[in-house]
Design an enzyme around this catalytic site. Structure first.
Site, PDB file in Angstrom:
ATOM      1  N   SER A 164     -13.442   1.106 -13.112  1.00  0.00           N
ATOM      2  CA  SER A 164     -12.114   1.691 -12.898  1.00  0.00           C
ATOM      3  C   SER A 164     -11.028   0.655 -12.629  1.00  0.00           C
ATOM      4  O   SER A 164      -9.858   1.010 -12.546  1.00  0.00           O
ATOM      5  CB  SER A 164     -12.170   2.693 -11.736  1.00  0.00           C
ATOM      6  OG  SER A 164     -12.496   2.054 -10.526  1.00  0.00           O
ATOM      7  N   LYS A 221      -9.338   8.273  -4.015  1.00  0.00           N
ATOM      8  CA  LYS A 221      -8.503   7.112  -4.341  1.00  0.00           C
ATOM      9  C   LYS A 221      -7.022   7.395  -4.053  1.00  0.00           C
ATOM     10  O   LYS A 221      -6.294   6.518  -3.582  1.00  0.00           O
ATOM     11  CB  LYS A 221      -8.704   6.733  -5.810  1.00  0.00           C
ATOM     12  CG  LYS A 221     -10.086   6.169  -6.105  1.00  0.00           C
ATOM     13  CD  LYS A 221     -10.248   5.836  -7.577  1.00  0.00           C
ATOM     14  CE  LYS A 221     -11.640   5.241  -7.845  1.00  0.00           C
ATOM     15  NZ  LYS A 221     -11.834   4.911  -9.263  1.00  0.00           N
TER      16      LYS A 221
END
Length: 801
Positions: free
Chosen positions: A678, A721
């Site tokens: 990511s 996140k």
């Protein structure tokens, strides 16, 4: 002693010594030996018998056969159906092998006869008498030798024949018999025989003592059994029962009240009958009694019904115990609603996944209270033995059922809420894999017939509501994860933490420390600083510790100044009570230098920010990723570099910019392992920033996987996140277009505070990351010659780097 030589067939013997004047049958199966016997019968009917040095050797060579043996006469041969022969031989006299003749079919040897001295001196006569006396005692102790052997040997007057006859009757080692055969002097032979006889006598006496001791013990045990049976009969006549009988009756009553199935009842009754026949104090009786007690104590039919609980009451209980977690609460109330209508439904297998401190374990307890069921918890963290789940077999000392059956017995009902804590932290070793044993437990189609190794009967687990907890899913085996319904518990927002602290944590800690609301008061501003500067976590565990620390400080002041003391917790007193803040207010992207970018990561402790730094130095095109990166993250760095090279002209870079530069990508906190795809777009943006000397926009973070063609792929853990980005002070967030569907899971107040930029390709990411646009590198004009002078060369960004 004279010597006459004669050529005879040789028959090698295994573990047998044939003495002169001895008649015995032999079984012959080897081909060479059979040919030797046939040759002997066809001619002189004499054969030479010698023992092998190694009886296990099927193909002996001349060196493997003793030189001294016996010349024998073949009396009779009988061929058996299996191809072997039974031969009756009579020993004639000693002989010694002088040489082997060349015969490929069988052994043929040249033998010299050994003539023995038969002179009877007084010394030899005394030796013969001593041997006879000891042999007589030996025969009486050894029942394998017939009594006629003493009479047969007593009539022999020749010393050599007397010694050979007694040696033939005795049972001892082949090596010792061979030594007797090789001893030619009759006096020496009698002396050796006397020593062997005395040694065997000692062994026989010891054996007799041992047998006598064993017989006495057996007689004593039989006597005790007989007396115990008599006592039982007397007590029965008098109408009295001993304590053991009382235990048996109690077990019978327990079995009747247990409401077992027919199969289990038969098993328990059978074991009870065995127990009645055992000695009360024997180890076997203890094992049987414990087993029956386990069967009788288990709740086979007893249940705690959830049909009496109203949905509204269950919702109220869940809300009282936990703030938020609406999806989990909704799933439980749905299950209660179905149970009300259907009455019988297989218990779901729920798996609560989230970072530490979000309330997974305590939520399981609240679910049990809301459903009106008993709650049982079993910790699986660090378990390595499959028997911890399935139980130990009763053959082992101290065997017990596994944690599942133990938990059911502890609950006392067959339909409790069973929490399997830390299911992601099980390990496997040589004792088995506990996660494989859980496959049957957590399968609604199979657990109706769960078989514990200790019980050896099926137990129905289909009514149990199993709840598993885990921090991560990747360490749970896929077949086990497939059996569970995963409910994610993400980290709490700052506002949620303040509400949890005010509604749950502060009242709890104030009460635990003996304070009242009048002694201590927390302001929202103080709680906000504790959350940001002293804890910074996904859950509320550390927040609870800090609140407890503040309560202890206040308790000390109250004890010193009196119970009427009142302290208000405001931001200015936090450093006095809690010390220096553990986490300083983070620097946001507005202060990032060129070549730096902020990414987002997901860990088992929740979301985290990830600072990525790129430095370009003179070199030869080498890419160096550091910061304890995993293989996937290193590959993402390679992909980011390839993307920048493929778009070099778009960013105003020379197409060969990489040939004279090295690129160092570093992610701080090098002691912490990092991995995952990511951070791909973040590394690419950091590379572009370093090469173009352009800083990123302020308050910006990003997350997404990058492909070589510049596509931005979706990632996992978006909610965690986003929460981490909000804690970090990020105002702008670039996310993959594929993750737009996950935005509704993010709390509304955070969606309002953070601006999201969905990106399909890396071009979208670059557009949102930089305030300035890049000018495309123009192709150089056509030249007559490639050769240039240094002064005519135009500087480029790569050269400036």
């Amino acid at each position: 002693m004279g010597s006459e030589k004669i050529v005879l067939p040789l028959l090698p013997l295994r573990d047998i010594i044939v003495f002169p004047f001895m008649v015995l049958p032999l079984f012959v199966g080897r081909e060479k030996s059979i040919l030797a016997l046939e040759k002997s019968m066809a001619e002189q009917k004499s054969i030479f018998l010698a023992a092998q040095r190694n009886p296990n050797n099927n193909e002996p060579q001349p060196a493997d056969i003793y030189e001294t043996g016996t010349v024998a006469n073949v009396l009779q041969i009988l061929k058996l159906t299996d191809g072997t022969m039974k031969v009756l031989v009579e020993g004639l006299q000693r002989g010694r092998i002088e040489s082997f003749t060349d015969n490929p079919d069988y052994f043929e040897v040249e033998v010299s006869h050994i003539h023995e001295n038969d002179q009877l001196t007084p010394d030899i006569k005394a030796l013969m008498r001593s041997v006879g006396t000891v042999f007589d005692q030996y025969v009486k102790l050894n029942q394998k030798i017939p009594l006629e052997a003493v009479a047969a040997s007593s009539n022999i007057l020749e010393p050599h024949r007397y010694a050979d006859t007694i040696a033939a009757y005795m049972v001892f080692q082949t090596q010792e018999k061979q030594e007797l055969l090789e001893t030619l002097n009759p006096a020496d032979r009698l002396n050796k025989l006397l020593n062997i006889l005395k040694s065997e006598m000692e062994v026989l006496k010891i054996e007799k003592r041992v047998h006598g001791r064993v017989r006495k013990q057996m007689e004593r045990s039989q006597k005790e059994f007989y007396l115990n049976e008599q006592i039982k009969a007397i007590q029965k006549e008098l109408g009295k029962r001993d304590e053991f009988k009382t235990d048996i009756d109690e077990l019978k009553q327990k079995i009747k009240k247990a409401k077992m199935s027919k199969e289990v009842n038969e098993k328990a009754t059978k074991e009870l009958k065995r127990l009645e026949l055992m000695q009360p104090m024997s180890a076997e009786a203890t094992v049987a009694r414990t087993y029956i007690e386990w069967l009788a104590d288990l709740p086979w039919k007893k249940s705690a019904g959830a049909d009496k609980i109203k949905i509204s009451e269950a919702q109220k209980i869940l809300d009282e115990d936990h703030y938020g977690l609406e999806k989990v609460k909704e799933r439980i109330t749905e299950h209660l609603a179905v149970v009300k209508l259907v009455k019988k439904i297989k218990g779901p297998i729920l798996c609560l996944v989230g970072p530490p401190g979000v309330g997974k374990t305590s939520l399981g307890q609240s679910i049990g209270r809301a459903m009106g069921r008993k709650f049982v918890r079993a910790s699986l963290g660090g378990i390595r033995d499959e028997a911890e789940i399935r139980g130990h077999r009763r053959t082992y000392i101290g065997a017990l059922p596994g944690k599942i059956i133990q938990g059911i017995k502890k609950a006392g009902v067959h339909n409790p809420v069973f929490l399997l804590d830390e299911v992601d932290k099980m390990n496997a070793d040589f004792r088995g894999d506990p996660s494989s044993a859980l496959l049957e437990v957590l399968d609604p189609e199979q657990n109706a017939n769960f078989n514990d190794h200790y019980l050896e009967v099926d137990y129905d687990l289909s009514n149990v509501l199993f709840i598993c907890t885990a921090n991560v899913l990747h360490s749970i085996p896929r077949p086990l994860l497939d059996r569970m319904e995963v409910l994610r518990l993400p980290g709490y927002t700052d506002q949620e933490k303040i509400n949890i602290a005010k509604s749950f944590l502060i009242p709890k800690k104030v009460s635990e420390h003996g304070l009242t609301k009048k002694n201590i008061e927390f302001t929202d501003a103080a709680l906000d600083i504790i959350i940001h500067d002293f804890t910074r976590e996904a859950g509320v565990r550390n927040l609870e510790r800090e609140i407890a620390t503040l309560c202890r400080k206040v308790v000390k002041t109250v004890v010193e100044n009196g119970k009427k003391t009142r302290i208000k917790i405001i931001p200015s007193v936090l450093e006095k009570y809690l010390g220096v803040p553990k986490f300083k207010q983070a620097e946001t992207a507005s202060t990032l230098e060129i070549g730096s970018a902020t990414g987002l990561a997901w860990t088992e402790f929740g979301g985290e920010t990830l600072s990525i730094e790129v430095s370009v130095v003179p070199g030869n095109g080498k890419l160096v990723p550091t910061g304890q990166l995993g293989d996937v993250m290193k590959e993402s760095a390679q992909a980011a570099m390839t993307y920048v090279r493929s778009r070099a002209t778009k960013f105003g870079l020379h197409k060969n910019f990489y040939q004279k530069n090295d690129f160092h990508i570093h992610i701080p906190e090098g002691a912490v392992p990092k991995d995952g795809p990511s951070a791909g777009i973040t590394m690419a943006v950091a590379l572009v920033s370093a090469l173009t000397k352009t800083p990123l926009r302020p308050d910006l973070a990003m997350t997404g996987e990058l492909t070589l063609t510049g596509k931005v792929l979706p990632i996992g853990g978006l909610k965690e996140k986003v929460l981490a980005a909000h804690r970090f002070g990020v105002k702008n967030l670039i996310i993959p277009v594929g993750n737009e569907k996950d935005l509704p899971e993010v709390p509304e107040n955070i969606r309002d505070a953070v601006k999201f930029f969905p990106a399909t390709t890396m071009d979208d990411v670059v557009k949102h990351s930089f305030a300035t646009k890049f000018t495309r590198q123009k192709k150089p004009a056509a030249q007559k010659s490639r050769k240039r002078t240094p002064s005519s060369r135009q500087p480029s960004i790569s050269q400036l780097n």
